[in-house]
Design a protein around this motif. Structure first.
Motif, short mmCIF file in Angstrom:
data_model
loop_
_atom_site.label_atom_id
_atom_site.label_comp_id
_atom_site.label_asym_id
_atom_site.label_seq_id
_atom_site.Cartn_x
_atom_site.Cartn_y
_atom_site.Cartn_z
N ASP A 52 -81.55 62.69 -32.69
CA ASP A 52 -81.31 63.87 -33.50
C ASP A 52 -82.11 63.83 -34.80
O ASP A 52 -82.62 64.86 -35.27
CB ASP A 52 -79.82 63.99 -33.83
CG ASP A 52 -78.96 64.30 -32.60
OD1 ASP A 52 -79.51 64.83 -31.63
OD2 ASP A 52 -77.75 64.01 -32.64
N VAL A 53 -82.19 62.64 -35.41
CA VAL A 53 -82.97 62.51 -36.64
C VAL A 53 -84.44 62.85 -36.38
O VAL A 53 -85.10 63.47 -37.22
CB VAL A 53 -82.82 61.10 -37.23
CG1 VAL A 53 -83.80 60.88 -38.39
CG2 VAL A 53 -81.39 60.86 -37.72
N LYS A 54 -84.94 62.48 -35.23
CA LYS A 54 -86.33 62.83 -34.90
C LYS A 54 -86.52 64.34 -34.83
O LYS A 54 -87.55 64.87 -35.30
CB LYS A 54 -86.74 62.17 -33.58
CG LYS A 54 -86.90 60.66 -33.67
CD LYS A 54 -87.30 60.06 -32.32
CE LYS A 54 -87.48 58.55 -32.43
NZ LYS A 54 -87.85 57.93 -31.12
N ILE A 55 -85.55 65.04 -34.26
CA ILE A 55 -85.61 66.50 -34.22
C ILE A 55 -85.60 67.05 -35.65
O ILE A 55 -86.37 67.94 -36.01
CB ILE A 55 -84.44 67.08 -33.40
CG1 ILE A 55 -84.56 66.65 -31.94
CG2 ILE A 55 -84.40 68.59 -33.50
CD1 ILE A 55 -83.35 67.01 -31.10
N LEU A 56 -84.70 66.50 -36.47
CA LEU A 56 -84.60 66.93 -37.87
C LEU A 56 -85.93 66.72 -38.59
O LEU A 56 -86.43 67.62 -39.29
CB LEU A 56 -83.49 66.14 -38.55
CG LEU A 56 -83.26 66.45 -40.04
CD1 LEU A 56 -82.18 67.52 -40.19
CD2 LEU A 56 -82.82 65.19 -40.79
N LEU A 88 -78.44 69.70 -39.53
CA LEU A 88 -79.45 69.98 -38.51
C LEU A 88 -79.28 71.40 -37.96
O LEU A 88 -80.26 72.12 -37.76
CB LEU A 88 -79.35 68.96 -37.37
CG LEU A 88 -80.32 69.14 -36.21
CD1 LEU A 88 -81.77 69.19 -36.68
CD2 LEU A 88 -80.14 68.05 -35.16
N SER A 89 -78.05 71.81 -37.72
CA SER A 89 -77.81 73.16 -37.23
C SER A 89 -78.32 74.20 -38.22
O SER A 89 -78.93 75.21 -37.84
CB SER A 89 -76.32 73.37 -36.95
OG SER A 89 -75.89 72.59 -35.86
N ALA A 90 -78.06 73.97 -39.53
CA ALA A 90 -78.54 74.90 -40.54
C ALA A 90 -80.06 74.95 -40.57
O ALA A 90 -80.66 76.02 -40.73
CB ALA A 90 -78.00 74.49 -41.91
N LEU A 91 -80.68 73.81 -40.40
CA LEU A 91 -82.14 73.74 -40.40
C LEU A 91 -82.73 74.51 -39.22
O LEU A 91 -83.65 75.33 -39.38
CB LEU A 91 -82.59 72.28 -40.35
CG LEU A 91 -84.10 72.01 -40.34
CD1 LEU A 91 -84.72 72.42 -41.67
CD2 LEU A 91 -84.36 70.53 -40.07
N GLN A 110 -85.20 79.34 -36.75
CA GLN A 110 -85.14 80.31 -35.65
C GLN A 110 -83.75 80.95 -35.66
O GLN A 110 -82.81 80.38 -35.10
CB GLN A 110 -85.39 79.62 -34.31
CG GLN A 110 -86.81 79.08 -34.17
CD GLN A 110 -87.02 78.46 -32.80
OE1 GLN A 110 -86.09 77.94 -32.20
NE2 GLN A 110 -88.24 78.55 -32.31
N PRO A 111 -83.59 82.06 -36.31
CA PRO A 111 -82.26 82.69 -36.39
C PRO A 111 -81.62 82.83 -35.02
O PRO A 111 -82.26 83.19 -34.05
CB PRO A 111 -82.58 84.05 -37.00
CG PRO A 111 -83.84 83.83 -37.78
CD PRO A 111 -84.62 82.83 -36.98
N GLY A 112 -80.33 82.46 -34.96
CA GLY A 112 -79.61 82.54 -33.70
C GLY A 112 -79.50 81.22 -32.99
O GLY A 112 -78.71 81.07 -32.06
N ILE A 113 -80.30 80.21 -33.42
CA ILE A 113 -80.24 78.89 -32.77
C ILE A 113 -79.46 77.95 -33.68
O ILE A 113 -79.82 77.72 -34.81
CB ILE A 113 -81.66 78.31 -32.53
CG1 ILE A 113 -82.42 79.20 -31.56
CG2 ILE A 113 -81.57 76.90 -32.02
CD1 ILE A 113 -83.82 78.72 -31.28
N LEU A 120 -76.88 71.90 -31.46
CA LEU A 120 -77.48 70.61 -31.76
C LEU A 120 -78.38 70.17 -30.62
O LEU A 120 -78.01 70.20 -29.46
CB LEU A 120 -76.39 69.56 -31.99
CG LEU A 120 -76.88 68.18 -32.46
CD1 LEU A 120 -77.49 68.32 -33.85
CD2 LEU A 120 -75.72 67.21 -32.48
N GLY A 121 -79.59 69.78 -30.99
CA GLY A 121 -80.53 69.29 -29.98
C GLY A 121 -81.39 70.37 -29.39
O GLY A 121 -82.22 70.10 -28.52
N ALA A 122 -81.23 71.64 -29.79
CA ALA A 122 -82.09 72.70 -29.27
C ALA A 122 -83.52 72.41 -29.65
O ALA A 122 -83.80 71.93 -30.75
CB ALA A 122 -81.65 74.05 -29.84
#
Length: 460
Positions: free
Chosen positions: A391-395, A441-444, A449-452, A455-457
Motif C-alpha cells: 500500500d505504501v508503494k501505491i501511496l 491513501l483513499s483521500a489521495l 481520480q474523483p470517485g476512486i 484501497l489498492g485501486a
C-alpha cells in the motif's frame, strides 16, 4: 716600465692557456689507460618492475555457478588489494549459498536483505515497540544494569556515555548477550554480495573481515554473526569493529563475542565517536495545544525555546535538555492521535546503529525503562491500521505522479514519504500529520481520480 701587449696578442695567449688546461683535464693519470673509442649501441631500458600477485588453490564448488564465479573473482581482487593469501582462502573456501539470500526456488519470498520487509519498517510502531521493549526486556535490563553496575559506571566515566544507553543497545541487539546469532559472518556477507543489492557494502565488509583476522583480533572460527553479518554482543560489522572495538577488560584482546566488558566498552566507544551527549535526553514526550498545526512535524529542527513558544510542553516525568537552545524536531510516530515526541541529538546517534526510527525510538524507550523513567503516556491509536508495504508503494507512486516527490517507490514510509504526504494534506486542508493510513491513501486516490476511494485501486 710595463710591457704593452695588443688586445690581439692577449687573446692569443689566453686561448693558448685555456686549451692547455682543457687538454690536461682530459688526459688520463699515469695509472690509467686511455679509453678505447668504440661504437656502442644505446643501452636498453631496464624492464619495468612488476609485482607478482599470489593466488589461492581452487575452491570446491558450492553447487551454484553464480556463487562460484563471484567467489573466484572476489578472491582475485582481495589478493590484488594486498590481503594475505592464506586468510583469503580460509575465509572463502567453505562458503555455501543461503536460502534467505539466494533461494533455490526463485518464486519464494524476498530475502531478509529486502529492508522494506524488516520489522522496523513493516510493523505498526506499537507492535514493534511492544516486542522490542517488552516487559521481560525491561526487567532483564534493570537486572543486568544492577549486576554490572561497576563495569557500566567505569564505561560511563571513561567514555562519557550514559550507562542506560549502553545497556539498551546491548538489550536491543542481542537481548543482553543471550543470542548473538548462529550464522557464519563471512558466509552471510558473501551471500549478500552475490544477491547483489548491497554488493559493494558486503565486499568491503569481507575485506575488513580479512584484515581483522590478519591482525589477530579473531580467528576464522570465531566469526559468529547475525543474518546480516553483524558480530558479537553489540552486533558490530567488521569495519565498525576495526574502527571502534576496544579491549576494555585489558586482557589483550578485543573480544566482543565473549567479553561483556569489551562488547559494552566498544559500543560506548562507537556512540561517543559519533556525538553522544552524556546526561542529555534522547527525546521527550510532549503535549501540544488544541488546533496545533501538525505541519510543524516536518523534520525541521527548532530550539526548545521555539517549541515552547508554539505551545508545546513536556509530559509529566519527561526531561528536556539543560540547554534551552538545544535543537529538536517534532516526531509523530503514529500520527496526530498518538504520542508526540521532541527528538534530540542522542536520538540521531541511536539511528547510526540502525537507520529505522522505530529502532532508535525503542533504544531510547528501553534506556528510559532501565533508568526508571516512564514510557509513552499517550495511548497508541491501535484502531487505525497503518498501510502495508504494498500500500505504501501505491501511496508513494501516486504522490510522485501528483508532484509531491515522495522519492523512491520502495514501500518504506520514511521521512521523505511523510513530508510528501504532509504537503498533499496541507494542499487539501487536512490534518497534516504525514501519517500513512488507509484514510490518507483513499483521500489521495480520490483527489487524483474523483470517485476512486477503494484501497489498492490502481492509480491512473
Amino acid at each position: 716600465m710595463k710591457a704593452f701587449l695588443s688586445p690581439r696578442s692577449r687573446n692569443l695567449i689566453v686561448s693558448s692557456l685555456l686549451g692547455g688546461l682543457t687538454a690536461c683535464a682530459a688526459s688520463p693519470t699515469p695509472q690509467e689507460a686511455p679509453p678505447v673509442a668504440t661504437e656502442q649501441p644505446p643501452a636498453a631500458a631496464p624492464p619495468p618492475l612488476s609485482r607478482t600477485v599470489p593466488s589461492v588453490p581452487p575452491f570446491e564448488t558450492s553447487g551454484r555457478a553464480d556463487f562460484d564465479t563471484w567467489r573466484a573473482d572476489f578472491a582475485r581482487r582481495a589478493l590484488q588489494d594486498g590481503r594475505d593469501p592464506t586468510v583469503v582462502y580460509d575465509v572463502l573456501r567453505d562458503l555455501k549459498p543461503l536460502e534467505i539470500y539466494l533461494p533455490s526456488d526463485t518464486r519464494s519470498v524476498q530475502p531478509q536483505s529486502d529492508v522494506s520487509e524488516q520489522a522496523e519498517f513493516a510493523k505498526p510502531i506499537w507492535d514493534y515497540v511492544g516486542s522490542a521493549v517488552s516487559d521481560s526486556r525491561r526487567t532483564n535490563g534493570r537486572a543486568k544494569a544492577a549486576q554490572l553496575a561497576g563495569l557500566l559506571s567505569s564505561i560511563e566515566v571513561e567514555l562519557d556515555v550514559d550507562a542506560e544507553a549502553v545497556a539498551a543497545i546491548w538489550g536491543m541487539e542481542t537481548s543482553y548477550g543471550s543470542y548473538i546469532g548462529d550464522f557464519d559472518g563471512p558466509e552471510t556477507l558473501a551471500n549478500m554480495a552475490v544477491e547483489g543489492r548491497r554488493r559493494t557494502f558486503a565486499e568491503n565488509e569481507l575485506l575488513a573481515t580479512m584484515v581483522l583476522i590478519e591482525r589477530g583480533y579473531a580467528t576464522r572460527e570465531e566469526l559468529q554473526a547475525g543474518w546480516a553479518g553483524a558480530m558479537g554482543q553489540t552486533q558490530f560489522m567488521p569495519s565498525t569493529y576495526l574502527a571502534h572495538a576496544v579491549d576494555f577488560d585489558g586482557d589483550g584482546r578485543r573480544d566482543v563475542w565473549r567479553s561483556e566488558a569489551d562488547a559494552l566498552g566498544s559500543a560506548a566507544n562507537y556512540l561517543a565517536s559519533i556525538g553522544y551527549v552524556s546526561g542529555e535526553p534522547w527525546g521527550a514526550e510532549v503535549i501540544v495545544p488544541d488546533n496545533f498545526n501538525f505541519a510543524f512535524a516536518n523534520g525541521d529542527k527548532r530550539s526548545v525555546v521555539e517549541w515552547r513558544d508554539l505551545g508545546l510542553y513536556p509530559m509529566p516525568g519527561a526531561a528536556l535538555p539543560s540547554d534551552p537552545f538545544a535543537e529538536a524536531r517534532l516526531w509523530l510516530p503514529a500520527g496526530a492521535r498518538g504520542p508526540k515526541y521532541l527528538l534530540f541529538r542522542n536520538f540521531d546517534v541511536f539511528l547510526s546503529y540502525n537507520r529505522a526510527n522505530a529502532y532508535a525510538f525503542s533504544v531510547g524507550l528501553l534506556a528510559d525503562a532501565i533508568a526508571g523513567r516512564p514510557g509513552p503516556q499517550t495511548p497508541w491509536p491501535t484502531d487505525v491500521r497503518p498501510l502495508s508495504v504494498s500500500d505504501v508503494k501505491i501511496l508513494q507512486a501516486q504522490l510522485n505522479r501528483m508532484g509531491f516527490d515522495a522519492g523512491a517507490v520502495d514501500g518504506i514510509a520514511g521521512s521523505g514519504t511523510r513530508r510528501a504526504l504532509q504537503r498533499f494534506q496541507v494542499s487539501r486542508g487536512m490534518v497534516a500529520d504525514g501519517y500513512p493510513t488507509e484514510a490518507a491513501l483513499s483521500a489521495l486516490l480520490a483527489s487524483a481520480q474523483p470517485g476512486i476511494s477503494a484501497l489498492g485501486a490502481s492509480p491512473g
